[in-house]
Enzyme design. Structure first.
Site, PDB file in Angstrom:
ATOM      1  N   HIS A   1       0.866  -1.188   0.000  1.00  0.00           N
ATOM      2  CA  HIS A   1       0.000   0.000   0.000  1.00  0.00           C
ATOM      3  C   HIS A   1       0.902   1.237   0.000  1.00  0.00           C
ATOM      4  O   HIS A   1       2.021   1.197   0.526  1.00  0.00           O
ATOM      5  CB  HIS A   1      -0.834  -0.066   1.288  1.00  0.00           C
TER       6      HIS A   1
ATOM      7  N   ASP B   1       3.334  -4.458   7.952  1.00  0.00           N
ATOM      8  CA  ASP B   1       2.092  -3.684   7.817  1.00  0.00           C
ATOM      9  C   ASP B   1       0.947  -4.657   8.140  1.00  0.00           C
ATOM     10  O   ASP B   1       0.631  -5.548   7.347  1.00  0.00           O
ATOM     11  CB  ASP B   1       1.998  -3.151   6.388  1.00  0.00           C
TER      12      ASP B   1
ATOM     13  N   GLN C   1      -4.275  -5.134   7.166  1.00  0.00           N
ATOM     14  CA  GLN C   1      -5.290  -6.056   6.631  1.00  0.00           C
ATOM     15  C   GLN C   1      -5.213  -7.432   7.270  1.00  0.00           C
ATOM     16  O   GLN C   1      -5.952  -8.341   6.877  1.00  0.00           O
ATOM     17  CB  GLN C   1      -5.144  -6.189   5.101  1.00  0.00           C
TER      18      GLN C   1
ATOM     19  N   LYS D   1     -10.303  -0.510  10.856  1.00  0.00           N
ATOM     20  CA  LYS D   1     -10.517  -1.700  10.018  1.00  0.00           C
ATOM     21  C   LYS D   1     -10.900  -2.903  10.867  1.00  0.00           C
ATOM     22  O   LYS D   1     -11.025  -4.019  10.372  1.00  0.00           O
ATOM     23  CB  LYS D   1      -9.257  -2.010   9.210  1.00  0.00           C
TER      24      LYS D   1
ATOM     25  N   CYS E   1      -4.910   2.467  -3.557  1.00  0.00           N
ATOM     26  CA  CYS E   1      -3.662   2.991  -2.950  1.00  0.00           C
ATOM     27  C   CYS E   1      -2.511   2.016  -3.134  1.00  0.00           C
ATOM     28  O   CYS E   1      -1.680   1.823  -2.226  1.00  0.00           O
ATOM     29  CB  CYS E   1      -3.855   3.308  -1.468  1.00  0.00           C
TER      30      CYS E   1
HETATM   31  N1  C6P Z   1      -6.269   0.506   2.960  1.00  0.00           N
HETATM   32  C1  C6P Z   1      -8.144   0.177   1.481  1.00  0.00           C
HETATM   33  O1  C6P Z   1      -9.263   0.457   1.041  1.00  0.00           O
HETATM   34  P1  C6P Z   1      -4.889   3.781   7.234  1.00  0.00           P
HETATM   35  O2  C6P Z   1      -5.482   4.590   6.132  1.00  0.00           O
HETATM   36  O3  C6P Z   1      -3.703   4.453   7.854  1.00  0.00           O
HETATM   37  O4  C6P Z   1      -5.868   3.300   8.231  1.00  0.00           O
HETATM   38  O5  C6P Z   1      -4.346   2.413   6.558  1.00  0.00           O
HETATM   39  C2  C6P Z   1      -3.443   2.474   5.499  1.00  0.00           C
HETATM   40  C3  C6P Z   1      -3.218   1.114   4.942  1.00  0.00           C
HETATM   41  C4  C6P Z   1      -1.960   0.537   5.073  1.00  0.00           C
HETATM   42  N2  C6P Z   1      -1.715  -0.698   4.627  1.00  0.00           N
HETATM   43  C5  C6P Z   1      -2.652  -1.449   4.038  1.00  0.00           C
HETATM   44  C6  C6P Z   1      -2.321  -2.825   3.586  1.00  0.00           C
HETATM   45  C7  C6P Z   1      -3.944  -0.923   3.863  1.00  0.00           C
HETATM   46  O6  C6P Z   1      -4.877  -1.669   3.268  1.00  0.00           O
HETATM   47  C8  C6P Z   1      -4.224   0.391   4.309  1.00  0.00           C
HETATM   48  C9  C6P Z   1      -5.576   1.008   4.078  1.00  0.00           C
HETATM   49  C10 C6P Z   1      -7.608   0.947   2.664  1.00  0.00           C
HETATM   50  O7  C6P Z   1      -7.464  -0.727   1.009  1.00  0.00           O
HETATM   51  C11 C6P Z   1      -7.723   2.424   2.446  1.00  0.00           C
HETATM   52  S1  C6P Z   1      -6.703   2.971   1.117  1.00  0.00           S
END
Ligand code: C6P
Length: 409
Positions: free
Chosen positions: A121, A198, A201, A224, A364
């Site tokens: 991401h 990371d 997910q 999430k 993203c």
């Molecule tokens: N992905 C998606 O729709 P934040 O925005 O900080 O809570 O998470 C960022 C982020 C980092 N790593 C991974 C693997 C992610 O999936 C995400 C967030 C969302 O896929 C919003 S772009």
């Protein structure tokens, strides 16, 4: 075994209709919905305990501080950290990964390498590009097999003594691929590199044990996993958090401030400058309780059952291109796809007209989409969570057949 059928009743938002159809929410990888228990915790906190933490000696301040710090312990146990000194509250995964990439600037030298995967991401990619720019280090990528999994031969070839940081997602938000981060951590450490995971997910969907993974840093977001937006966690090994300097400065994180300089307080507060998201953290505690009561192994098994049910039905739709591993055991509850030559925004809009919420776009992860040569640089994505059921899967499949027929694909 929890009753996943009645669990939906805990989520007030899910009882509504969208475009005259009962809402089917399949955008859980973007953010999940919140159960009554989490909403109630937020209201209770503001109605009974609201005060700033770590500052006052009055009753409300002490109550708020006790509740806030109790969540740190809950999170510690939830992710298997050794000490609450290793659990830092952040705004979310993005903040956590940015902090680690700031720590990296404290040690990176010109020519050092940062190893990422091509499925990262942007939040686990752009901060590293910036760290590389600032230090003269180089970002390298591990690419994928035909099956959408990390190419372990490529990983082993690129992980060398030059590598100082390896930063990999545990589950891809586009492909659903589950990466063997424990094995990668062992390889990284054998080369003297730090391992960053990371967990955005993975943490909401499977049991996490950071000590067993032996990663150095692990970041995730509350929103999430049933909690509000604006709260997240960065885990770091205690000896590393002792070693690295904080990256945000101000109130809460100091020990003593002189006219010319300041000293830092102890872990974990050394990294938590300013008034934190107290209500968000306390509500995260309610989310952790909710998930723990179900059990993360049961959460995982439920999503696997949904995947096993829905993927063959989706694959049977003519013109469907489904990205990611062929074997369901190798993927989380994320299904990205394109339908014929339809633009994914049109597919998502057509699904929305039928009450179904999915995401469409580059998710993203633009370098991944470019690498996979996905037409129009985008795809649609359905992502599942605890309150989804087989009926939701059926509605998605029926709606995609209807969309296909409507557009004549
Ligand atoms: N992905 C998606 O729709 P934040 O925005 O900080 O809570 O998470 C960022 C982020 C980092 N790593 C991974 C693997 C992610 O999936 C995400 C967030 C969302 O896929 C919003 S772009």
């Amino acid at each position: 075994m929890p009753d996943f059928q009645t669990l939906k009743n805990d989520f007030p938002i899910l009882s509504q209709s969208v475009n005259d159809e009962p809402l089917v929410y399949l955008d859980n990888a973007a953010t999940t919905q919140k159960p009554q228990q989490v909403l109630q915790q937020l209201t209770d906190y503001y109605a009974t305990s609201n005060a700033n933490v770590h500052r006052g000696v009055h009753t409300l301040a002490e109550r708020a501080t006790a509740q806030y710090e109790a969540v740190r312990e809950k999170v510690r146990a939830f992710i298997g950290a050794t000490s609450t000194r290793e659990v830092l509250f952040t705004r979310g995964t993005t903040t956590g990964l940015n902090w680690v990439a700031q720590f990296a600037r404290q040690v990176l030298q010109p020519g050092d390498e940062i190893l990422l995967s091509i499925m990262e991401h942007h939040s686990n990619l752009v901060p590293w590009q910036e760290a590389a720019k600032a230090t003269g280090a180089v970002v390298r990528f591990v690419y994928l097999t035909e099956n959408g999994e990390l190419d372990s031969a490529d990983l082993r070839a690129k992980l060398t003594d030059k590598t100082k940081f390896v930063s990999i997602t545990q589950v891809s938000n586009v492909l659903g691929t589950v990466n063997p981060v424990k094995e990668i951590a062992a390889l990284a450490h054998a080369h003297g590199a730090y391992m960053v995971v990371d967990g955005a997910q993975s943490t909401p969907h499977m049991a996490i044990d950071v000590a067993a993974l032996d990663c150095d840093f692990f970041a995730f977001s509350g929103h999430k996993m049933l909690a509000p937006t604006g709260i997240g966690v960065l885990y770091g090994k205690e000896e590393l958090l002792e070693k690295f300097e904080p990256v945000e400065f101000g109130g809460e994180m100091i020990d003593f401030v002189y006219e010319s300089h300041a000293t830092w307080t102890e872990l974990p507060w050394k990294f938590e400058a300013g008034t934190p998201n107290i209500a968000g953290a306390i509500a995260l505690g309610a989310a952790v309780d909710y998930l723990s009561e179900i059990g993360m192994d049961a959460v995982h098994a439920h999503e696997q059952a949904l995947l096993d049910y829905v993927l063959p039905k989706l694959r049977a739709i003519p013109g469907m291109a489904i990205y990611g591993p062929k074997k369901n055991a190798a993927r989380g509850g994320v299904v990205s796809f394109n339908l014929g030559n339809l633009h994914p925004h049109d597919v998502a809009t057509a699904l929305d007209m039928q009450g179904i919420a999915v995401r469409a776009g580059h998710h993203c992860a633009q370098p991944l989409i470019q690498y996979l040569k996905i037409p129009v640089g985008a795809c649609a994505r359905a992502s599942f969570y605890i309150y989804n059921d087989f009926a939701d899967c059926d509605k998605l499949v029926e709606a995609l057949w209807a969309t296909k027929d409507y557009f004549g694909v």
